[in-house]
Enzyme design. Structure first.
Site, PDB file in Angstrom:
ATOM      1  N   HIS A 464      -1.357   6.324 -16.016  1.00 39.98           N
ATOM      2  CA  HIS A 464      -2.821   6.239 -16.058  1.00 39.98           C
ATOM      3  C   HIS A 464      -3.299   5.074 -16.919  1.00 39.98           C
ATOM      4  O   HIS A 464      -4.087   4.230 -16.476  1.00 39.98           O
ATOM      5  CB  HIS A 464      -3.353   7.581 -16.573  1.00 39.98           C
ATOM      6  CG  HIS A 464      -4.834   7.632 -16.675  1.00 39.98           C
ATOM      7  ND1 HIS A 464      -5.501   7.434 -17.862  1.00 39.98           N
ATOM      8  CD2 HIS A 464      -5.783   7.830 -15.737  1.00 39.98           C
ATOM      9  CE1 HIS A 464      -6.795   7.525 -17.644  1.00 39.98           C
ATOM     10  NE2 HIS A 464      -6.998   7.768 -16.366  1.00 39.98           N
ATOM     11  N   CYS A 840      -2.701  -0.912  -1.487  1.00 40.80           N
ATOM     12  CA  CYS A 840      -3.534  -0.851  -2.691  1.00 40.80           C
ATOM     13  C   CYS A 840      -2.775  -0.300  -3.892  1.00 40.80           C
ATOM     14  O   CYS A 840      -3.351  -0.066  -4.940  1.00 40.80           O
ATOM     15  CB  CYS A 840      -4.797  -0.032  -2.437  1.00 40.80           C
ATOM     16  SG  CYS A 840      -4.448   1.685  -2.046  1.00 40.80           S
TER      17      CYS A 840
HETATM   18  C1  PEP Z   1      -0.925   4.699  -4.926  1.00 42.77           C
HETATM   19  O1  PEP Z   1      -0.420   5.811  -4.952  1.00 42.77           O
HETATM   20  O2  PEP Z   1      -0.283   3.657  -4.693  1.00 42.77           O
HETATM   21  C2  PEP Z   1      -2.367   4.532  -5.197  1.00 42.77           C
HETATM   22  C3  PEP Z   1      -2.947   3.352  -5.069  1.00 42.77           C
HETATM   23  O3  PEP Z   1      -3.058   5.613  -5.655  1.00 42.77           O
HETATM   24  P1  PEP Z   1      -3.011   6.149  -7.169  1.00 42.77           P
HETATM   25  O4  PEP Z   1      -2.319   5.129  -7.996  1.00 42.77           O
HETATM   26  O5  PEP Z   1      -4.418   6.363  -7.563  1.00 42.77           O
HETATM   27  O6  PEP Z   1      -2.261   7.422  -6.995  1.00 42.77           O
END
Ligand code: PEP
Ligand code: MG
Length: 886
Positions: A464, A840
């Site tokens: 995080h 992403c």
């Molecule tokens: C991912 O899992 O790659 C993503 C972009 O979502 P998060 O990092 O919010 O789980």
């Protein structure tokens, strides 16, 4: 000359050297450079290169090959004699030799050189006569013995320095520069005696033996464990080969009209076209490195090489011109001035800072020496980071407290705060703060926003704190596991150090270092060259670059850095602002759907306002909004006191409330009740978010005349059924809002691909999705079965032992996770031709991963705003590389 022999040595001399096509890696950097210099008719002392194959053979001591190499050496010597008219061992026409290593790249202390080979008790007298200077001749002899003792016999060179200093003291001289020719024999015999007592053998008087031992020692030293370790530090392979240069000596230590220096066609800090460097009179190369005396500038006001030796300076400036033109790059050279005459001893691409590199490349393009594409390929995209973030002053002293993972680049100093609220308050008072936590949670977001940097003792590149800090462009170090936080005592403990709340630390989010106290930091400065290079990258690349952003601040930053839309807006962060968290908690704790809807209705207007702002900032560009993803317990307090306080605030009975909070707590939140699963359990959350998005879109369309391109993204989907069910509600809300507002809404519904099953079932899922965005953080986690928050505990060991080639959360695992992506791309497009594809996850800003995304044909990458420039360049490079391959 037989073919076999010819393959071991390459001779070069005045105006003659092999053509550049022959300058393969087997001559090493220096050897190749000298051949090149000679071919360009620049002044180099004649010599020859013993190639890497010869050196390997010497090191392995195969007797027949060794004989062969000795014969080659003799031949090489002959060609030097022909060029110079001097012979090794001939007292009257004395040839002395420099034996220098030629490594694949130039790095300090590759292995030591042996200079003045060919001096013995007799020839030293010859040199004294021909130079008319016995002091100089004996100084050369001493240098040879010291070099030889160190490189060939493994003696400590400091012993010889002590010997010299002792002699200077005995004689009552102020410095070694007062040593006279008459002192020479006495000092030489002390050096010889020292060698004999150290090694039980005499310094060789046979000059050919000297040469052979020097060559053989350099070849063997290259294979030592220490040398291998050094190579590794400089990014060279352990088995990289060494070549050796044997060259006629030129003397920088013969008079005040002699000297040694390094020069560059462009100074490393600026990259501007002006001769720079430094020079030391009456000295040899190693004296310059040791900075024995005050060095002079190459150019500029007196005293400089330009004013002291104008002839040599003019020659040097013109040589740098020729070389820069030939190599199509900024160059630096090592040189000697011998009695006013210039000799070049090495040439290589000039060292430079990243901003100087951009200056050099844009200038070379302007001079039509290289193409824009060449320029783009010569920049390390990650190095652009240095231009966007503060860095620790390289000259500053560092007192290391702990080593963690460099999770978000930049450097910051501040006082330690263990509490996000406290950090927020202190930062509000203008105090620089580093927020220090075991790990951060979404509720720390405000503290994270305000702090100057973040340090966590757990976590990795995608935890995080790391993700949020990168998004904000804030320095962050995670996984500093040698640190222990003692909340009660307000202390941070590391081996041998205890720091208290309020003490100052500095973190370096690039190297992962945690340092004691305030360390000097240099601020970034963006030049016009930066924009020019990125414009060229934009003209070149195929893939689009978007940013991951959810706040107005980040979205503006992303747009300023050139993002072409938002690829991921993690809406969960929007639920923490102001009073929204209270309504969110009310919603979570509600027993009935009706109560939940009442709580959600409070959030709707603020969320809609957020989306209006995002759509307005990204005017006309696509904005991908992900519906709620994390498990609900992340929105609830964690500490008992906080739970109790919250119950009192909400007028709830404490025991019952605590029970409900505990019920919602998950042990495996990453695999639990989150993403689409949550949206299916609480469809009213989907409804509320969809309504906020569409009402915002309708508002922006009505007020600006341009409808935003809203992409509604559903997280953690594993099957078409899940997506279809959520999609039906999204479409229904869109229809309602269109009717209510009278606006025709353009939007897409798509999904993240972040579970292996989703990749396998991509064809099927694509029938319900207009776009896919690969969530490679979760996809890596679920493919490996490694929790992304705990991976730092052991991934470091895995990469150190080369069990994994790299951390798969940083650079995409092309073989495994990559195969799933390639499969999902193919199957997805089968299911829906024209399916829009992006990524992403954090890999969207990693250059190696970007090469892979280009190769599988994704339409865009999305990364944190500060990574956008890096991704723009990396996408251009990936496109050029692929085009050059095919
Ligand atoms: C991912 O899992 O790659 C993503 C972009 O979502 P998060 O990092 O919010 O789980
Ligand atoms: Mg995810």
């Amino acid at each position: 000359m037989s073919n076999k022999r010819a393959s071991f040595i390459t001779s070069f001399g005045q105006g003659s050297g092999p053509s550049p096509v022959l300058l393969a890696g087997h001559l090493g950097q220096r050897g190749a450079a000298l051949c090149n210099l000679a071919r360009l008719k620049l002044p180099v002392p004649p010599g020859f290169v013993l190639n890497t194959e010869a050196c390997r053979n010497i090191a392995s001591s195969d007797p027949a090959t060794v004989e062969n190499i000795k014969a080659m050496l003799a031949q090489g010597l002959e060609s030097i004699t022909t060029e110079t008219g001097c012979t090794l061992g001939d007292k009257r026409n004395l040839l002395l030799l420099a034996v220098r290593p030629s490594a694949p790249i130039s790095f300090p202390g590759a292995t030591e050189a042996v200079l003045n080979v060919g001096l013995n008790d007799e020839t030293v007298e010859g040199l004294g006569v021909s130079a008319g200077d016995h002091a100089f001749a004996y100084e050369c002899y001493r240098r040879l013995m010291q070099n030889y003792a160190q490189a060939v016999l493994g003696d400590d060179p400091a012993v010889f320095d002590d010997l010299l200093n002792l002699y200077v003291e005995e004689r009552g001289y102020v410095s070694a520069r007062e040593i006279r020719g008459t002192d020479g024999p006495e000092l030489a015999s002390r050096f010889k005696a020292q060698i004999e007592s150290n090694n039980d053998r005499a310094f060789p008087q046979d000059v050919e033996e000297q040469l052979w031992h020097a060559v053989a020692a350099l070849a063997r030293n290259w294979q030592s464990p220490r040398a291998k370790q050094k190579r590794k530090l400089h990014g060279l392979k352990e088995d990289a080969g060494l070549a050796i240069v044997v060259q006629a000596m030129v003397f920088g230590n013969q008079s005040d009209h002699s000297g040694t220096g390094h020069a560059t066609s462009r100074p490393a800090q600026t990259g501007e076209r002006e001769v720079g460097g430094d020079y030391l009179t009456n000295a040899q190369g190693s004296d310059l490195d040791a900075r024995l005396r005050q060095v002079l500038a190459i150019a500029g006001p007196a005293p400089s090489l330009e004013t002291e030796e104008p002839g040599a300076f003019a020659q040097l400036a013109s040589a740098l011109d020729v070389l820069e033109h030939e190599l199509k790059d900024a160059v630096e050279v090592d040189f000697t001035v011998a009695q006013g005459a210039l000799w070049l001893l090495d040439a290589r691409p000039a060292r430079r800072t990243t901003s100087a590199n951009l200056r050099i490349l844009t200038d070379l393009v302007a001079r039509e020496q290289i193409t824009k594409h060449d320029a783009l390929m010569r920049i390390d995209p990650v190095a652009l980071d240095q231009l966007l973030h503060s860095t620790i002053d390289p000259a500053a002293k560092r007192e290391l407290v702990a080593q963690g993972i460099g999770a978000s680049p930049g450097a910051a100093s501040g006082i330690i705060s263990f509490d996000a609220n406290e950090a927020r308050v202190l930062a509000g008072q203008g105090i620089a703060v580093i927020l220090v936590r075991t790990e951060t949670a979404p509720e720390d977001i405000k503290g994270l926003h305000m702090a100057d940097g973040v340090l966590t003792t757990r976590g990795g590149m995608t935890s995080h704190a790391a993700v949020i800090a990168r998004g904000m462009g804030k320095p962050c170090v995670t996984g500093a596991s040698s640190l222990r936080i003692d909340m009660e005592a307000g202390q941070l403990k590391a081996a041998g150090v205890t720091l208290k709340r309020g003490d100052i630390i500095t973190i370096d989010g690039s190297s992962g270092q945690v340092l004691k106290g305030q360390v000097a930091v240099t601020k970034p400065s963006l030049s016009g060259d930066f924009a020019t290079i990125l414009t060229w990258a934009d003209e070149t690349r195929r893939m689009k670059v978007r940013a991951n952003a959810e706040t107005a601040h980040d979205a503006r930053l992303a747009r300023d850095f050139g993002a072409e839309g938002i690829g991921l807006s993690r809406t969960e962060h929007m639920f923490f602002e102001g009073d929204r968290i209270i309504a969110m908690r009310e919603m979570i704790l509600a027993d009935t759907e009706k109560e939940r809807r009442i709580a959600l209705a409070k959030i709707l207007p603020v969320l809609r306002a957020d989306f209006i702002e995002l759509f307005a900032i990204m005017a006309g560009m696509p904005v991908t909004i992900r519906l709620l993803d994390p498990p609900l317990h992340e929105f609830l307090p964690r500490e008992v006191e906080e739970i109790e306080a919250m119950a009192r605030n909400l007028n709830l009975e404490v025991a019952g409330f605590k029970k409900r909070v505990l019920e919602l707590r998950e042990q495996n939140p990453m695999l639990g009740h989150r993403g689409v699963r949550l949206l299916l359990s609480y469809p009213e959350i989907t409804d509320m978010q969809a309504r906020a998005i569409f009402e915002a879109a309708a508002h922006v369309q009505a007020t600006t005349g341009t409808g935003p391109i809203a992409e509604v993204m559903v997280p953690l989907v594993a099957s078409r059924g899940e997506l279809s069910a959520v999609r039906a509600r999204i479409d229904a809300v869109a229809r309602d809002v269109a009717k209510e507002t009278g606006q025709k809404l353009e939007y897409l519904v798509g999904t993240m691909i972040e579970l292996p099953r989703a990749a396998l079932r991509a064809a099927d899922i694509a029938e319900a999705a207009e776009f896919f965005s690969f969530g490679t953080n979760d996809l890596t986690q679920t493919t490996y079965g490694i929790s992304r928050d705990d991976s730092a505990r052991f991934i470091g060991e895995y990469t150190n032992r080369q069990i994994f080639p790299h951390d798969p959360f940083v650079s995409l695992d092309v073989e495994g996770v990559g195969e799933l992506i390639a499969m999902a791309v193919e199957r997805g497009r089968q299911g829906r031709p024209g399916l829009h594809l992006g990524i992403c996850g954090e890999h969207g800003g990693n250059p190696d991963s970007i090469s892979f995304f280009e190769a599988v044909g994704l339409d865009y990458v999305s990364c944190s705003p500060f990574r956008v420039p890096v991704a723009r360049l990396a996408a251009a490079q990936a496109h050029l590389k692929l085009a050059r391959k095919s």
